[in-house]
Design an enzyme around this catalytic site. Structure first.
Site, short mmCIF file in Angstrom:
data_model
loop_
_atom_site.label_atom_id
_atom_site.label_comp_id
_atom_site.label_asym_id
_atom_site.label_seq_id
_atom_site.Cartn_x
_atom_site.Cartn_y
_atom_site.Cartn_z
N HIS A 37 23.11 41.62 44.79
CA HIS A 37 21.77 41.32 44.30
C HIS A 37 21.36 42.39 43.29
O HIS A 37 21.95 43.47 43.23
CB HIS A 37 20.80 41.23 45.48
CG HIS A 37 21.01 39.99 46.29
ND1 HIS A 37 20.81 39.92 47.64
CD2 HIS A 37 21.44 38.75 45.89
CE1 HIS A 37 21.08 38.68 48.05
NE2 HIS A 37 21.47 37.97 47.01
N LYS A 64 23.25 46.01 42.26
CA LYS A 64 24.33 45.93 41.26
C LYS A 64 24.82 47.33 40.86
O LYS A 64 26.03 47.53 40.72
CB LYS A 64 23.89 45.11 40.06
CG LYS A 64 23.93 43.58 40.36
CD LYS A 64 23.48 42.77 39.16
CE LYS A 64 23.65 41.26 39.37
NZ LYS A 64 22.81 40.67 40.40
N THR A 92 29.95 36.26 41.50
CA THR A 92 28.86 35.43 40.98
C THR A 92 28.55 35.87 39.53
O THR A 92 28.93 36.97 39.11
CB THR A 92 27.61 35.56 41.87
OG1 THR A 92 27.38 36.95 42.13
CG2 THR A 92 27.80 34.83 43.19
N GLY A 93 27.86 34.99 38.80
CA GLY A 93 27.77 35.12 37.35
C GLY A 93 27.33 36.46 36.79
O GLY A 93 28.05 37.09 36.01
N THR A 94 26.14 36.90 37.18
CA THR A 94 25.62 38.13 36.57
C THR A 94 26.36 39.35 37.11
O THR A 94 26.65 40.29 36.36
CB THR A 94 24.11 38.26 36.84
OG1 THR A 94 23.49 37.00 36.62
CG2 THR A 94 23.47 39.28 35.94
N THR A 95 26.68 39.32 38.38
CA THR A 95 27.47 40.42 38.95
C THR A 95 28.79 40.55 38.19
O THR A 95 29.19 41.66 37.80
CB THR A 95 27.77 40.15 40.45
OG1 THR A 95 26.54 39.98 41.15
CG2 THR A 95 28.56 41.28 41.06
N SER A 126 25.74 31.94 38.43
CA SER A 126 24.85 32.94 38.98
C SER A 126 24.43 32.50 40.39
O SER A 126 24.37 31.30 40.69
CB SER A 126 23.63 33.06 38.08
OG SER A 126 22.78 34.08 38.58
N GLY A 127 24.16 33.49 41.25
CA GLY A 127 23.83 33.18 42.64
C GLY A 127 22.75 32.12 42.80
O GLY A 127 22.97 31.10 43.47
N ASP A 171 26.85 31.45 45.01
CA ASP A 171 27.20 31.77 46.40
C ASP A 171 27.91 30.57 47.04
O ASP A 171 28.85 30.72 47.82
CB ASP A 171 25.96 32.11 47.22
CG ASP A 171 25.19 33.28 46.66
OD1 ASP A 171 25.23 34.36 47.24
OD2 ASP A 171 24.56 33.10 45.61
N ASP A 226 20.38 42.72 48.92
CA ASP A 226 19.16 43.51 48.90
C ASP A 226 18.34 43.11 50.12
O ASP A 226 17.78 42.00 50.15
CB ASP A 226 18.39 43.22 47.60
CG ASP A 226 17.05 43.95 47.57
OD1 ASP A 226 16.76 44.70 48.52
OD2 ASP A 226 16.32 43.75 46.59
N HIS A 245 17.23 31.68 46.82
CA HIS A 245 18.36 30.89 47.32
C HIS A 245 18.84 31.42 48.66
O HIS A 245 20.04 31.41 48.95
CB HIS A 245 19.49 30.89 46.28
CG HIS A 245 19.94 32.27 45.86
ND1 HIS A 245 19.09 33.22 45.35
CD2 HIS A 245 21.16 32.85 45.90
CE1 HIS A 245 19.77 34.32 45.09
NE2 HIS A 245 21.02 34.13 45.43
N ASP A 267 21.47 29.53 50.63
CA ASP A 267 22.86 29.64 50.14
C ASP A 267 23.50 30.93 50.64
O ASP A 267 24.69 30.98 50.96
CB ASP A 267 22.89 29.66 48.60
CG ASP A 267 22.34 28.40 47.97
OD1 ASP A 267 21.88 27.52 48.71
OD2 ASP A 267 22.37 28.30 46.73
N ARG A 283 27.71 32.69 56.85
CA ARG A 283 28.19 31.87 57.96
C ARG A 283 29.64 31.42 57.74
O ARG A 283 30.47 31.49 58.65
CB ARG A 283 27.29 30.65 58.13
CG ARG A 283 27.77 29.73 59.23
CD ARG A 283 26.92 28.47 59.39
NE ARG A 283 27.58 27.60 60.33
CZ ARG A 283 28.56 26.76 60.01
NH1 ARG A 283 28.96 26.65 58.77
NH2 ARG A 283 29.14 26.04 60.94
O1 LIG Z 1 22.21 36.10 43.81
C1 LIG Z 1 23.33 36.53 43.99
C2 LIG Z 1 23.94 36.45 45.32
O2 LIG Z 1 23.14 35.78 46.27
C3 LIG Z 1 24.09 37.17 42.92
O3 LIG Z 1 24.01 36.40 41.76
P1 LIG Z 1 24.27 37.07 40.34
O4 LIG Z 1 25.57 37.80 40.42
O5 LIG Z 1 24.36 35.93 39.36
O6 LIG Z 1 23.11 37.99 40.09
#
Ligand SMILES: O=C(CO)COP(=O)(O)O
Length: 131
Positions: free
Chosen positions: A8, A12, A34-37, A54-55, A60, A80, A87, A90, A96
């Site tokens: 989150h 990051k 995930t996208g931004t990570t 992205s999450g 996720d 976080d 989300h 998710d 789980r």
């Molecule tokens: O929200 C996330 C995981 O739940 C992470 O998503 P991003 O990597 O796109 O910020």
């Protein structure tokens, strides 16, 4: 062996530090994020990482689908714990499905090192076995 990296926004920087410190080990895995990570990790480390959505847009769930297909063998997910996420369902589903498939899951930095150490041992074991 395939490993997922997720963080989150508030976490990051910690994940980037982790990936920089452990990049020699992480290079041995097929990495997804995930996208931004993934974008931030690639920029910071140059590691080869498959980027999902992205999450909040389903990333996720895409990683959860990899786990359900037994195509992801470990997850580092620095959540976080102090900020509500849109989300959240998710996120809960991803945690789980890790438990359903008994996939090693680290949700903080201390356990991230432990999970990566364990997966490295498994990789080395596979390598020794092939010799
Ligand atoms: O929200 C996330 C995981 O739940 C992470 O998503 P991003 O990597 O796109 O910020």
């Amino acid at each position: 062996m395939r490993l997922a990296l997720i963080a989150h926004d508030e976490k990051k920087p910690d994940l980037i530090d982790f990936a920089e410190n452990r990049s020699d080990d992480l290079e041995h895995f097929e990495l997804m994020a995930t996208g931004t990570t993934g974008k931030r990790l690639i920029e910071a480390t140059g590691l080869d990482i498959e980027r999902k959505q992205s999450g909040p847009l389903g990333g996720d769930m895409q990683i959860g689908a990899e786990i359900a297909s037994e195509d992801c063998h470990g997850v580092v997910f620095l959540r976080d714990p102090l900020t509500a996420q849109p989300h959240e369902p998710d996120i809960t589903a991803l945690l789980r499905i890790c438990d359903v498939h008994d996939v090693p899951l680290a949700t903080n930095l201390a356990s991230a090192d432990a999970v990566l150490d364990e997966l490295m041992d498994q990789l080395e074991g596979e390598f020794d076995h092939r010799d």
